[in-house]
Design an enzyme around this catalytic site. Sequence first.
Site, PDB file in Angstrom:
ATOM      1  N   ASP A 180       0.772  -0.991  -0.027  1.00  0.00           N
ATOM      2  CA  ASP A 180      -0.054   0.030  -0.070  1.00  0.00           C
ATOM      3  C   ASP A 180       0.948   1.117   0.002  1.00  0.00           C
ATOM      4  OD1 ASP A 180      -2.214  -1.588  -0.100  1.00  0.00           O
ATOM      5  OD2 ASP A 180      -2.882  -1.223   2.096  1.00  0.00           O
ATOM      6  N   GLY A 181       2.186   1.267   0.856  1.00  0.00           N
ATOM      7  CA  GLY A 181       2.797   2.660   0.687  1.00  0.00           C
ATOM      8  C   GLY A 181       3.457   2.639  -0.633  1.00  0.00           C
ATOM      9  N   ASP A 237      -3.483  13.174  21.713  1.00  0.00           N
ATOM     10  CA  ASP A 237      -2.128  12.907  21.217  1.00  0.00           C
ATOM     11  C   ASP A 237      -2.026  13.563  19.771  1.00  0.00           C
ATOM     12  OD1 ASP A 237      -1.020  11.519  23.186  1.00  0.00           O
ATOM     13  OD2 ASP A 237      -1.357   9.651  22.533  1.00  0.00           O
ATOM     14  N   THR A 269      -9.955   3.413   6.129  1.00  0.00           N
ATOM     15  CA  THR A 269      -9.571   1.993   6.584  1.00  0.00           C
ATOM     16  C   THR A 269      -8.089   2.019   7.070  1.00  0.00           C
ATOM     17  OG1 THR A 269      -9.016   1.032   4.297  1.00  0.00           O
ATOM     18  CG2 THR A 269     -11.342   0.904   5.264  1.00  0.00           C
ATOM     19  N   ALA A 270      -7.420   2.953   6.879  1.00  0.00           N
ATOM     20  CA  ALA A 270      -6.018   3.002   7.300  1.00  0.00           C
ATOM     21  C   ALA A 270      -5.716   3.640   8.729  1.00  0.00           C
ATOM     22  CB  ALA A 270      -5.041   3.928   6.288  1.00  0.00           C
ATOM     23  N   ASN A 330      -6.937   6.015  10.239  1.00  0.00           N
ATOM     24  CA  ASN A 330      -8.370   6.464  10.786  1.00  0.00           C
ATOM     25  C   ASN A 330      -8.882   5.283  11.644  1.00  0.00           C
ATOM     26  OD1 ASN A 330     -10.884   8.344  10.725  1.00  0.00           O
ATOM     27  ND2 ASN A 330     -11.507   6.604   9.791  1.00  0.00           N
ATOM     28  N   SER A 374      -7.502   2.852  12.801  1.00  0.00           N
ATOM     29  CA  SER A 374      -6.779   2.466  13.883  1.00  0.00           C
ATOM     30  C   SER A 374      -7.011   3.208  15.014  1.00  0.00           C
ATOM     31  CB  SER A 374      -5.010   2.411  13.439  1.00  0.00           C
ATOM     32  OG  SER A 374      -4.589   1.259  12.430  1.00  0.00           O
TER      33      SER A 374
END
Length: 260
Positions: free
Chosen positions: A49-50, A149, A160-161, A163, A165
């Site tokens: 994905d990166g 934080d 789904t990335a 966000n 988490s």
Amino acid sequence: MFKAQPFVSRLAFLASDRPEAREARAALIARYGDAPMDEAQVIVALGGDGFMLETLHDQIGTPKPIYGMNRGSVGFLMNEYSEDALLERINMAERAVIHPLRMIAIDAQRNEHRALAINEVSLLRQTRQTAKLRISIDGKVRLTELSCDGALVATPAGSTAYNLSAHGPIIPLDAKVLALTPISAFRPRRWRGALLAHTAKVSFEILEADKRPVSAVADNFEVRDVLEVHIAEARDISMHMLFDAGRSLEERVLAEQFSV
């Protein structure tokens, strides 16, 4: 979502630095050829994905669709890897059109930094001190002080990335919505974020910036010691991704909401 244009035959192959991605590129070029970038109809990205995000950023401003195959770790944005019937898969693929976020960040020296984010723009504390943020939507203050934080604004494609988490919502691609999600909110402790219209303009003001420094990150572009950050969807920029029939990005986002 709509079908990719038929009769695609000229492919350009890009690979990440991972050995398996480089080996896959060599094997695919031997089988399908490697068109020059200016002549290729589709770019095939081999990695995780990166690398897909990196390829999308590199191709911003060009209409060429990108078809990814997973030769990395996560691969949520990638198709399954196979050397067989690649042209047939691409010609039957479904196309997702996504729009990035445009970030304008002002640092402590009053320098302006601009960047685009396909997944999210995140604000993160730089030290042991919690960040204190004031949040405005379309010029109106909606949260006077958030101790946390950090916080992020995510696109549907990026929901789904990071966000997810951070316990943010998964957003269908056609929802025309952005997610505003706190990261480890301390006060107000029960605030879980907001869903915003895709036309919303989000502004963050960093409070006590000298004592509580904050960085702003648009995908992989970081600005440290920011004083304010402004985020809006860049509707003037469209990026095109291809997914195997029946495995569209829209389907993956929907399926993710029912994963256990």
